[in-house]
Enzyme design. Structure first.
Site, PDB file in Angstrom:
ATOM      1  N   ASP A  38       0.842  -1.197   0.000  1.00 42.94           N
ATOM      2  CA  ASP A  38       0.000   0.000   0.000  1.00 42.94           C
ATOM      3  C   ASP A  38       0.877   1.247   0.000  1.00 42.94           C
ATOM      4  O   ASP A  38       2.030   1.220   0.448  1.00 42.94           O
ATOM      5  CB  ASP A  38      -0.915   0.009   1.225  1.00 42.94           C
ATOM      6  CG  ASP A  38      -1.975  -1.075   1.160  1.00 42.94           C
ATOM      7  OD1 ASP A  38      -2.476  -1.351   0.054  1.00 42.94           O
ATOM      8  OD2 ASP A  38      -2.298  -1.649   2.216  1.00 42.94           O
ATOM      9  N   SER A  39       0.308   2.359  -0.468  1.00 42.20           N
ATOM     10  CA  SER A  39       1.106   3.581  -0.607  1.00 42.20           C
ATOM     11  C   SER A  39       1.681   4.061   0.721  1.00 42.20           C
ATOM     12  O   SER A  39       2.796   4.601   0.752  1.00 42.20           O
ATOM     13  CB  SER A  39       0.271   4.684  -1.254  1.00 42.20           C
ATOM     14  OG  SER A  39      -0.868   4.979  -0.461  1.00 42.20           O
TER      15      SER A  39
END
Length: 298
Positions: A38-39
């Site tokens: 995930d970012s």
């Protein structure tokens, strides 16, 4: 430029965007990672380049290890720090948290987060969730090989987690909190291992770099060839073949000649190496050997 490199992804960027400097340095669009982070997360991305991208399915099935910081008392819609608060509950006691961990080891059923890339009726779950469409995320089995509490500083707890591919740490944070009468979201996440590949061997791309030549040389140096050491880390045995056989194999020739010349080990997948380089990956199905990947000569 066919090979593998270990990249330390920076938080605040997507896994896909993290590949841009690699594509630029190697001057090829044939670059892929083998497991999304995930970012907001950071840590190890195993990246494949050139023809090696066709080997991605071998890497995506590897187990993973993480260092996760859970923030108790608050659950967000995305189950991470970028989401909107949707529920609150008391912060649990440390002893209750530790007592709950054994129930989350072994094979468990886990529902992926609503905001995830899982396909539901042909569409990404996160797209449906952002459109306000109510969906049910079906539970699926994942395996937690080990989970331990390494730090407790209320409302946060740091966990070390070793799990199978396909495990969502955000979902684990949610479910663990619910099991002890609380709520939680994943505050930070660092992937430390993918199979036998370690974050400590990865290279980092500076968030700001103006020296393109230096970056290009750094990435080229970090690129690992498809060699016996790489396949050993994947648990795939390697067999050396002569130049004539390697030539046949590199063109997808009949494997009958290979079977007659070499007693193949009782493994489902084998890497074949000629005198100079990796030739092919073969696999056995229904007692028959077939090509899985051919490193065709340029």
């Amino acid at each position: 430029m066919n090979g593998c490199l270990l990249l330390n992804k920076n938080p605040g960027t997507t896994s896909f965007d993290s590949l841009r400097p690699v594509k630029k340095a190697l001057k090829t669009p044939k670059v892929c990672h083998t497991g999304t982070l995930d970012s907001f997360a950071q840590g190890l991305l195993v990246v494949l380049t050139g023809r090696a991208v066709k080997l991605s399915s071998i890497f995506t099935g590897c187990d993973k290890q993480y260092r996760a910081l859970l923030r108790f008392g608050e659950e967000t819609d995305t189950l991470d720090p970028q989401g909107t608060l949707v529920a609150a509950a008391p912060i649990p006691r440390q002893e209750d948290l530790e007592a709950a961990l054994p129930a989350f080891t072994g094979t468990i059923l886990q529902a992926p987060p609503l905001y995830s890339a899982v396909h539901v009726n042909g569409k990404r779950a996160h797209a449906l969730a952002r459109a306000g469409i109510a969906i049910e995320m079906k539970k699926r089995p994942v395996t937690i090989y080990g989970i331990s509490l390494t730090a407790w500083d209320p409302p946060c707890a740091e966990l070390e987690i070793h799990c199978s591919s396909g495990t969502y740490i955000r979902s684990l944070a949610r479910d663990l909190a619910l099991a002890i009468g609380s709520r939680a979201h994943l505050h930070t996440l660092k992937r430390t291992k993918v199979g036998n590949f370690s974050l400590q061997d990865a290279f980092s791309i500076p968030s700001e770099t103006t020296n393109d030549h230096f970056m290009e040389e750094t990435i080229k140096t970090a690129l690992q060839p498809l060699n016996t050491e790489l396949f050993a880390k994947l648990g795939i045995p390697c067999i050396q073949i002569n130049k004539e056989t390697a030539k046949i194999v590199s063109h997808g020739g009949d494997l009958k000649l290979l079977r007659e010349a070499i007693p193949l080990p009782k493994k489902n997948t084998i890497a074949l190496f000629g005198p100079e380089s990796f030739a092919a990956l073969i696999e056995q199905k229904d007692h028959l050997w077939n090509y899985r990947f051919v490193n065709a000569a340029d």
